[in-house]
Scaffold this active site. Structure first.
Site, mmCIF file in Angstrom:
data_model
loop_
_atom_site.group_PDB
_atom_site.id
_atom_site.type_symbol
_atom_site.label_atom_id
_atom_site.label_comp_id
_atom_site.label_asym_id
_atom_site.label_seq_id
_atom_site.Cartn_x
_atom_site.Cartn_y
_atom_site.Cartn_z
ATOM 1 N N ASP A 69 -1.609 -7.410 -1.617
ATOM 2 C CA ASP A 69 -2.082 -6.643 -0.473
ATOM 3 C C ASP A 69 -2.734 -7.575 0.534
ATOM 4 O O ASP A 69 -3.794 -8.141 0.278
ATOM 5 C CB ASP A 69 -3.085 -5.574 -0.930
ATOM 6 C CG ASP A 69 -3.529 -4.664 0.196
ATOM 7 O OD1 ASP A 69 -2.993 -4.791 1.321
ATOM 8 O OD2 ASP A 69 -4.405 -3.812 -0.038
ATOM 9 N N ASP A 118 0.541 0.675 4.475
ATOM 10 C CA ASP A 118 -0.795 1.195 4.189
ATOM 11 C C ASP A 118 -1.516 1.452 5.509
ATOM 12 O O ASP A 118 -1.584 2.579 5.998
ATOM 13 C CB ASP A 118 -1.533 0.189 3.312
ATOM 14 C CG ASP A 118 -2.965 0.585 2.991
ATOM 15 O OD1 ASP A 118 -3.455 1.561 3.579
ATOM 16 O OD2 ASP A 118 -3.611 -0.084 2.164
#
Length: 314
Positions: A158, A207
Site C-alpha cells: 500500500d 483506495d
C-alpha cells in the site's frame, strides 16, 4: 428517542505517522440513538474534515433529530456514523474472516523482527505492508526478505499514492510479482497508476481514488476495490461501489481507518455482508492501547467524555 454524543481518546501503543502527521492518540466520536451506536472518527491526513468539524455537524444533527427533523449529514465520517447508528443490521451474517496482518514501521526494524516472529504456527495467506514511506532500497530489501521467509504468503503493498509515475515504475520493476497480491494506489493520479500497471504488469487496487470520489474505470490490471467507509461516508455509496466491483469482477476489501474497537466490529459485520469470502483489512486494533467497549460489546460510557445528551422533544 434517546440521543447522545461522546468523545474518546485512545493512546497508540507507539506514535504513528499519518501523511507526515505524528499521532500519539486516536480521537473520535461515538453517537448513540436509542441504545444503538455509531463511530465518527475522521483520520488526520486522510479525511477531508477535522474532528472539530465532525463534532459540530454531529451535534447539529442530534439537535435536529430531537426536534423530529430528518437529518442528512454531509461530512463522510459523520455520514458513516449516523448510517451505522440508524441501520437495521442483517441477522445471521457469516462469521467474519480473520483480517490479514498489517506491517508498519521502518524496514530495518521490521527485518529484525522477522527473525523473532514465529509465523510457522500459521503462515498468513496474505500480509499487508505500507510502502513509499522509506528509502526505496530498504523497502525492496524488506519485501525480498518477506518473500523468502514466507514463500506461500501473498503480499499486499500500500503506497497511499506516495510515488511519482517514474518512481513507482522503478519500484515495481524490481518486485517479485508472483508473490504480490496487489499494489494499492502507487500514484496519486489514476492515469499514472494505470500507466505503471501497464508498464510493469503489477496488479493494482484502488483506495484513495474511491474516497476522493475521483473517476476510475475497470482495467485488466485492476484487481480490487479497498472500501474504507469512514472515509467514503454513506453506506449507500459504499454499497454502490460493492455493486460496481461485482459487475467488474473485482474483489472487495473492507478496510479500516484506525477506528476504535466499536468501529472495527461494525466494519467486520459490513465485510461479512459485502465480501464474505475476502479477508478484510481490519488489523489496526492492536495499535491501540485502550478500548471503548467491554467484553460484552457494550460502550463503557464512564471512560468516554459526554458532549451531549438529549431526547426527542417533538
Amino acid at each position: 428517542m434517546q440521543l447522545a454524543l461522546y468523545r474518546y481518546s485512545l493512546p497508540f501503543r507507539q506514535p504513528l505517522m499519518f501523511k507526515r502527521e505524528r499521532l500519539a492518540n486516536r480521537e473520535g466520536l461515538l453517537v448513540s440513538i436509542n441504545g444503538q451506536w455509531g463511530e465518527i472518527a475522521p483520520l488526520p491526513g486522510f479525511s477531508t474534515e477535522t474532528l472539530a468539524e465532525a463534532e459540530a455537524e454531529s451535534l447539529a444533527c442530534l439537535a435536529a433529530l430531537s426536534r423530529g427533523e430528518i437529518v442528512s449529514p454531509t461530512l463522510p465520517s459523520v455520514q458513516f456514523g449516523f448510517d451505522c447508528v440508524q441501520r437495521s443490521w442483517p441477522l445471521n451474517l457469516p462469521e467474519p474472516l480473520p483480517p490479514y496482518p498489517l506491517l508498519q514501521g521502518a524496514p530495518a526494524a521490521l527485518i529484525q523482527s522477522l527473525s523473532t516472529t514465529d509465523w510457522q504456527a500459521s503462515l498468513p495467506s496474505r500480509l499487508k505492508l505500507k510502502v513509499a514511506r522509506h528509502a526505496m532500497e530498504e523497502e525492496l530489501a524488506l519485501i525480498e526478505q518477506l518473500a523468502a521467509r514466507l514463500p506461500t504468503t501473498k503480499l499486499i503493498l500500500d503506497a497511499n499514492g506516495g510515488w511519482t509515475r517514474e518512481d513507482a515504475q522503478r519500484f515495481c520493476e524490481r518486485l517479485p510479482l508472483k508473490q504480490i497480491d496487489y499494489l494499492e494506489e502507487p500514484c496519486a493520479a489514476f492515469a499514472d497508476t494505470i500507466a505503471v500497471a501497464e508498464a510493469t504488469g503489477v496488479a493494482i487496487a484502488l483506495d484513495e481514488t474511491l474516497s476522493r470520489r475521483e473517476e476510475w474505470y475497470c482495467h485488466p490490471q485492476l484487481k480490487a476495490l479497498v472500501i474504507k467507509p469512514t472515509l467514503i461516508g454513506s453506506l449507500s455509496d459504499c454499497e454502490a461501489l460493492v455493486q460496481r466491483a461485482r459487475a467488474g469482477n473485482l474483489r472487495v476489501v473492507v478496510s479500516s481507518s484506525f477506528e476504535s474497537d466499536l468501529g472495527l466490529v461494525q466494519l467486520a459485520r459490513l465485510a461479512s455482508e459485502w465480501a464474505p469470502d475476502e479477508p478484510p483489512g481490519l488489523d489496526t486494533g492492536h495499535w491501540l492501547a485502550g478500548r471503548v467497549t467491554n467484553l460484552a460489546g457494550e460502550v463503557m460510557t464512564e471512560n468516554v467524555h459526554c458532549l451531549s445528551k438529549m431526547e426527542n422533544l417533538a
